[in-house]
Write a protein that holds these residues in place. Structure first.
Motif, mmCIF file in Angstrom:
data_model
loop_
_atom_site.group_PDB
_atom_site.id
_atom_site.type_symbol
_atom_site.label_atom_id
_atom_site.label_comp_id
_atom_site.label_asym_id
_atom_site.label_seq_id
_atom_site.Cartn_x
_atom_site.Cartn_y
_atom_site.Cartn_z
ATOM 1 N N SER A 51 0.821 -1.221 0.000
ATOM 2 C CA SER A 51 0.000 0.000 0.000
ATOM 3 C C SER A 51 0.853 1.268 0.000
ATOM 4 O O SER A 51 0.518 2.236 -0.679
ATOM 5 C CB SER A 51 -0.957 -0.002 1.195
ATOM 6 N N SER A 52 1.967 1.236 0.709
ATOM 7 C CA SER A 52 2.795 2.439 0.740
ATOM 8 C C SER A 52 3.381 2.739 -0.645
ATOM 9 O O SER A 52 3.377 3.875 -1.110
ATOM 10 C CB SER A 52 3.923 2.278 1.759
ATOM 11 N N ALA A 53 3.838 1.687 -1.295
ATOM 12 C CA ALA A 53 4.416 1.866 -2.634
ATOM 13 C C ALA A 53 3.336 2.260 -3.644
ATOM 14 O O ALA A 53 3.595 2.998 -4.588
ATOM 15 C CB ALA A 53 5.100 0.577 -3.087
ATOM 16 N N ARG A 54 2.121 1.768 -3.393
ATOM 17 C CA ARG A 54 1.008 2.144 -4.278
ATOM 18 C C ARG A 54 0.729 3.632 -4.117
ATOM 19 O O ARG A 54 0.508 4.352 -5.073
ATOM 20 C CB ARG A 54 -0.260 1.368 -3.924
ATOM 21 N N ALA A 55 0.740 4.075 -2.856
ATOM 22 C CA ALA A 55 0.366 5.450 -2.556
ATOM 23 C C ALA A 55 1.338 6.447 -3.175
ATOM 24 O O ALA A 55 0.933 7.416 -3.808
ATOM 25 C CB ALA A 55 0.286 5.649 -1.043
ATOM 26 N N SER A 89 9.096 2.708 -10.367
ATOM 27 C CA SER A 89 10.482 3.011 -10.720
ATOM 28 C C SER A 89 11.233 1.785 -11.224
ATOM 29 O O SER A 89 12.211 1.906 -11.947
ATOM 30 C CB SER A 89 11.212 3.605 -9.510
ATOM 31 N N ASP A 90 10.752 0.601 -10.860
ATOM 32 C CA ASP A 90 11.455 -0.606 -11.321
ATOM 33 C C ASP A 90 10.649 -1.298 -12.416
ATOM 34 O O ASP A 90 9.566 -1.833 -12.149
ATOM 35 C CB ASP A 90 11.664 -1.552 -10.126
ATOM 36 N N PRO A 91 11.151 -1.302 -13.648
ATOM 37 C CA PRO A 91 10.404 -1.899 -14.766
ATOM 38 C C PRO A 91 10.073 -3.366 -14.529
ATOM 39 O O PRO A 91 9.002 -3.844 -14.930
ATOM 40 C CB PRO A 91 11.357 -1.758 -15.957
ATOM 41 N N ALA A 92 10.958 -4.089 -13.867
ATOM 42 C CA ALA A 92 10.696 -5.506 -13.607
ATOM 43 C C ALA A 92 9.480 -5.663 -12.701
ATOM 44 O O ALA A 92 8.648 -6.553 -12.896
ATOM 45 C CB ALA A 92 11.931 -6.161 -12.980
#
Length: 590
Positions: free
Chosen positions: A534-538, A544-547
């Motif tokens: 959720s934090s990264a979603r927010a 930032s990481d294409p993979a």
RNA sequence: GUGCCCGUAGCUCAGCUGGAUAGAGCGGCAGCCUUCUAAGCUGCUGGUCGCGCGUUCGAAUCGCGCCGGGCACGCCA
């Protein structure tokens, strides 16, 4: 997926046979999914089955087959095991291409592409219009409806029909009972007066058909009563309304009385007489069914001059065949099984192809109350109606429609040839605990993931990747195993349709749910998630990481494929597929 | 008595066109929620696949015979 492996195997088998100069017929190689994952993705016993033809040990044949298959990039690994099984592990790409197929078709995956199958007349329920549907009818209704959906999915053209027995003794008795009730007279012999609904019906008829009751116009009253039994005499009654609540519809309602009035019965019987299939004896007229292997000859005209139901059934089934159907499928209660030979004999005697006539026998449903038998039957006064059960479950769950889902599940999950005991007390207690919610929850969870993916990651369902290369990030063993399961969906539909076995769909969906739910929990134990946290979603940092982006997209596509198959499965069962199910309040333990 | 269906875990049932160590749900016991829904997951518990004989490399699955339960054997539906 399976077929691809099988065709490669067949080629290898032919090669091996040719190398040995073997010309005899070879067994058809079949692959199946082994129970144990250590046995690979697919296993075959073809080496064991070929031992005789080859005159060689199964292990040696298996080893030769392995030699022929090795090097194919489709396979990651091939092993000879046990007495001569060949276990194969597929390359990830084989799974990805199978998934791409599912994604390409979405919810229609597994269905026949065109209705190229048989024209089928499916007759089910056909309960006498003399009372509400009880649980036994409910089982036939659900089974018939789902078989109809299965046949549609398998590419047949299905007409659903309800045969209304509006011409016999039973409807006349109902009318007499209603008259007796309205006038406070004794119920006629064999009448319906003991049933609670007749009180209501009697009072209602007294208001609406007063004249018919006063003049004892039984024929006319019967006609009216049949109509109201079907369509309902007050809101909340009527066979058609009950069926609608269960999610069941018929295309054609045919009338037995009409079969008589058109002279179809007479014509069919005339034909039989002309061909020497009828015999008058003891004042009655018999169809010589024993000539075709039946135990007894069967009466078509009684000594009182009336016809039997059998007589009109013969004409009715002839009529259905005359309408051009390739196949007639009747769904009957198992207590009518003795009726099959005579009807099928009569069709033969009329020069009709009796192999086009098929009956699905649905075994009895016994009602128990606290372990004691609870008698059913229209003349016994106390029987459980479908309406009562539906209401009770809806009430217990507080969710309208849950009764329908629960009942459909309950009847769909079991083979038709198994008897069912329902203890009404236990059924009430279990209404909140019905496995149907497990299936629905699985669907809701998949939907929820897709919704979050769209709303919070901007990965819209319609824009998810569907090609093989984009699916390459799917490497988790569970993910691939579930792809294999999805690839089995078309065979599951075909098999269930061929055997008229609704319960196979339930079994399949249960397995699919278990696999996914188990994966879902395991993934979090492995400190991984389908969507970014959720934090990264927010804050959008996951982009930032294409993979990572590729992996999330591939997994969401995979989730969509499961959801689509899932929704298709629930649709076949006629069970609703909620997109969300809110967490149920946990009961406080004292 | 004859015919059809059934007999698999304590309960309800899958598996049955023969395959490797027979499965699920419910129940019981013990665990798992600061993360995408715990109506979920994991583990344990629990089986003479009704009994016997046969068919074969191999039988819960096929055949035969028993036993037990249900249904049907009406000029009822």
């Amino acid at each position: 997926m399976k077929r691809e492996v099988e065709s490669r195997l067949a080629r290898a088998l032919r090669e091996v046979a040719r190398a040995r100069g073997i010309t005899a017929a070879l067994p058809t190689p079949t692959m199946e999914r082994p129970k144990k994952p250590e046995h690979g993705d697919f296993a075959t016993n073809v080496a064991l089955a070929s031992a005789k033809v080859f005159g060689q040990k199964p292990q040696e044949i298996a080893a030769a087959l392995r030699g022929a298959l090795e090097g194919d990039p489709h396979f990651a690994r091939i092993d000879v095991a046990g007495p001569g099984f060949l276990n194969v592990k597929l390359s990830p790409r084989a799974f990805h291409s199978a998934l791409a197929e599912v994604l390409a078709e979405g919810r229609t995956f597994g269905r026949a592409r065109a209705a190229t199958g048989e024209r089928i007349n499916l007759e089910f329920v056909s309960a006498n219009p003399t009372g509400p549907l009880h649980v036994g009818h409910g089982r036939s209704a659900v089974v018939g409806d789902i078989v109809g959906r299965l046949l549609d999915a398998a590419g047949h053209r299905v007409i659903r029909e309800y045969y209304v027995n509006d011409a016999g003794n039973q409807v006349r008795l109902l009318a007499e009972s209603v008259i007796a009730k309205a006038r406070g007279e004794a119920d006629p012999e064999g009448g319906y007066g003991a049933n609670a609904y007749v009180d209501e019906l009697g009072a209602w008829a007294n208001d609406h058909y007063q004249e018919l009751i006063e003049t004892r116009a039984i024929a006319e009253l019967s006609r009216r009563l049949v109509a109201v039994m079907l369509s309902g005499y007050t809101p909340g009654t009527g066979i058609q309304r009950t069926l609608r609540t269960l999610g069941i519809f018929h295309d054609v309602w045919s009338s037995e009385a009409a079969v008589h009035m058109d002279g179809r019965v007479e014509r069919a019987l005339d034909t039989l007489r002309k061909e020497g299939w009828l015999e008058d004896r003891e004042g009655a007229t018999f169809f010589l069914s024993t000539k075709l292997g039946d135990d007894k000859d069967r009466v078509v005209f009684k000594s009182d001059g009336g016809h039997t139901y059998f007589a009109s059934d013969v004409a009715y089934h002839k009529d259905k065949l005359d309408r051009g159907f390739d196949r007639l499928i009747d769904v009957w209660g198992a207590d009518h099984h003795g009726y099959i030979p005579r009807l099928s004999n009569a069709l033969s005697a009329l020069g009709l192809p009796k192999e086009r006539f098929e009956v699905i026998l649905v075994q009895m449903v016994s009602i128990l109350k606290n372990g004691e038998p609870y008698r059913m039957g229209k003349r016994l006064g106390n029987f459980i109606t479908i309406d009562e059960i539906l209401e009770e479950i809806d009430e217990a769950t507080g969710r309208p429609g849950s009764g329908r889902d629960a009942i459909r599940y309950y009847f769909a999950a079991r083979r038709t040839d198994a008897h069912i005991d329902i203890d009404v007390e236990i059924a009430k207690k279990q209404s909140l605990d019905n496995p149907v919610y497990y299936l629905q929850y699985g669907h809701a969870r998949l939907c929820s993931i897709l919704k979050k993916g769209a709303e919070e990651c901007g990965l819209l369902e319609g824009e998810l990747p569907v090609d093989v290369d984009a699916l390459a990030p799917l490497t988790h063993g569970d993910e691939l195993a579930i792809v294999q399961l999805l690839a089995e969906w078309p065979d599951t539909i075909a098999e269930a349709a061929r055997g008229r076995e609704a319960h196979k769909i339930v079994t399949y969906l249960t397995t699919l749910t278990q696999s996914f739910q188990s994966y879902y929990t395991r993934l979090s134990k492995e400190n991984d998630t389908i969507l970014p946290r959720s934090s990264a979603r927010a804050d959008g940092s996951w982009r930032s990481d294409p993979a990572t982006v590729a992996k999330v997209a591939a997994r969401l596509a995979w989730v969509r494929a499961i959801r689509d198959v899932y929704a298709a499965g629930l649709e076949l069962l006629g069970i609703s597929a909620p997109e969300r199910m809110d967490r149920v309040a946990v009961e406080e333990t004292e």
